[in-house]
Design an enzyme around this catalytic site. Sequence first.
Site: not given
Length: 80
Positions: A16-18, A43
């Site tokens: 997931n981000c980042p 994501d």
Amino acid sequence: MTDLIHDATLDATGLNCPEPVMMLHKHVRELAAGGVLKVIATDPSTRRDIPKFCVFLGHELLGQQEEAGTYLYWIRKKAD
């Protein structure tokens, strides 16, 4: 879109981000100028982040597609 010819693959599935963009930055640095990197991600924020990454750093987004919740990107590294 069919799978474009690429020199390297980054599998960011499940991240997931980042994290996907952080890994993308590392992989692009290691790629030769003009090389093509295929990115596989799950994501949804990569739909926004990866095109912006390319614009900001001058790389070319050759293509992108979604297949059942998996996002695919092909990025050509800018010339040095």
